[in-house]
Design a protein around this motif. Sequence first.
Motif, mmCIF file in Angstrom:
data_model
loop_
_atom_site.group_PDB
_atom_site.id
_atom_site.type_symbol
_atom_site.label_atom_id
_atom_site.label_comp_id
_atom_site.label_asym_id
_atom_site.label_seq_id
_atom_site.Cartn_x
_atom_site.Cartn_y
_atom_site.Cartn_z
ATOM 1 N N TRP A 23 0.672 -1.190 -0.260
ATOM 2 C CA TRP A 23 0.051 0.233 -0.357
ATOM 3 C C TRP A 23 1.091 1.382 0.117
ATOM 4 O O TRP A 23 0.569 2.180 -0.886
ATOM 5 N N VAL A 32 -3.912 6.459 -4.451
ATOM 6 C CA VAL A 32 -4.698 6.427 -3.060
ATOM 7 C C VAL A 32 -4.828 5.023 -2.529
ATOM 8 O O VAL A 32 -5.954 3.975 -3.593
ATOM 9 N N LYS A 33 -4.938 4.222 -1.322
ATOM 10 C CA LYS A 33 -5.409 3.628 -0.450
ATOM 11 C C LYS A 33 -5.984 3.508 0.642
ATOM 12 O O LYS A 33 -5.584 4.827 1.697
ATOM 13 N N ARG A 34 -7.425 3.552 -0.013
ATOM 14 C CA ARG A 34 -8.250 2.859 1.638
ATOM 15 C C ARG A 34 -8.186 1.562 2.429
ATOM 16 O O ARG A 34 -8.989 0.518 1.544
ATOM 17 N N ARG A 70 -10.163 2.792 9.932
ATOM 18 C CA ARG A 70 -9.418 2.618 8.612
ATOM 19 C C ARG A 70 -8.733 3.422 8.241
ATOM 20 O O ARG A 70 -8.400 4.914 8.817
ATOM 21 N N VAL A 72 -6.102 5.271 4.654
ATOM 22 C CA VAL A 72 -5.931 6.292 4.124
ATOM 23 C C VAL A 72 -4.493 6.800 3.686
ATOM 24 O O VAL A 72 -3.662 7.480 4.336
ATOM 25 N N ALA A 74 -2.144 8.139 1.336
ATOM 26 C CA ALA A 74 -1.481 9.496 0.109
ATOM 27 C C ALA A 74 -0.953 9.307 -0.450
ATOM 28 O O ALA A 74 0.465 9.736 0.629
ATOM 29 N N PRO A 80 -4.517 13.457 2.792
ATOM 30 C CA PRO A 80 -5.721 12.350 2.725
ATOM 31 C C PRO A 80 -6.268 12.309 3.820
ATOM 32 O O PRO A 80 -7.771 11.815 4.251
ATOM 33 N N GLU A 83 -9.870 13.153 2.045
ATOM 34 C CA GLU A 83 -10.442 11.510 1.134
ATOM 35 C C GLU A 83 -10.833 11.584 1.802
ATOM 36 O O GLU A 83 -11.574 11.095 3.197
ATOM 37 N N MET A 85 -13.376 8.732 3.807
ATOM 38 C CA MET A 85 -13.425 7.850 4.180
ATOM 39 C C MET A 85 -14.431 6.471 5.022
ATOM 40 O O MET A 85 -13.995 5.139 4.867
#
Length: 258
Positions: A23, A32-34, A70, A72, A74, A80, A83, A85
């Motif tokens: 990630w 971008v990873k959530r 969670r 995020v 980025a 982030p 972003e 959620m």
Amino acid sequence: MEREWYGHFHEDEKGFVDKAWDWVQRAENHTVKRTDFLDPRQCFIVESLANRADVNLHLDGGYAGAERRRAVIAPSYRDPAEEEMGIAVLEITSPDSRFAELEHGDFMGSILGLGVKRDKVGDIHVLGDACHILVAREIADYFSMNLFQVHRLGVSTSILPVSDLRTAETKLEEMSLSVASLRLDGIAGDVWHLSRAKVLIPIKAGRCRLNWKVEEDPSAQLKDGDVVSLQGFGRFKVLEIEGITKKGRVRVKIGRYI
């Protein structure tokens, strides 16, 4: 990932470490990873790896003080916190008077009984007249359409925005112990009324977590604030190490989660 990094993590965590590092690398390459909901140990791992790279990280569980959150991750040029959620509140209610007697485990069991992974579920707040569960928004409608019973009681569900969340205070049953030492196996055995032989089995089998990290050493020393969980038994927190008795034993105040 550099192999020497593995020395900081338990063998059972290395699969997650590899995933988290992927990630982070993707974020360095403008993605971008959530994530799904992470427990505190997983959050720590993600933070540790993010600090090794040129990325930004934001953790959010729907409210201040959330245990499960969670993440995020980025690229360095994006914030982030801006972003989405992807968190919603699943509200569960029932006209049945017995609903107020339901506990955390009843709701968790019903949720997981729908075939949903734990990763899609955040903190659970049992309120008496309702239960508010933080869930991944992408699966909220599935819960709403399929959850009709909790512990054999008929229930109704609604999807609420996070702004409507009601939280419940963590309830601890306090107990005072007099122990020979601060060893994990001794205190855990006293908390759950298990003989030393019986408490050793789950610890050595990797079913015990100390501060959300797998702990297989029965002689690990506990300290103030430590949280211990034993699969199938629950968890407790070391509230205070009160001192030594005249006979040389250690007085410990424990809070067992209920």
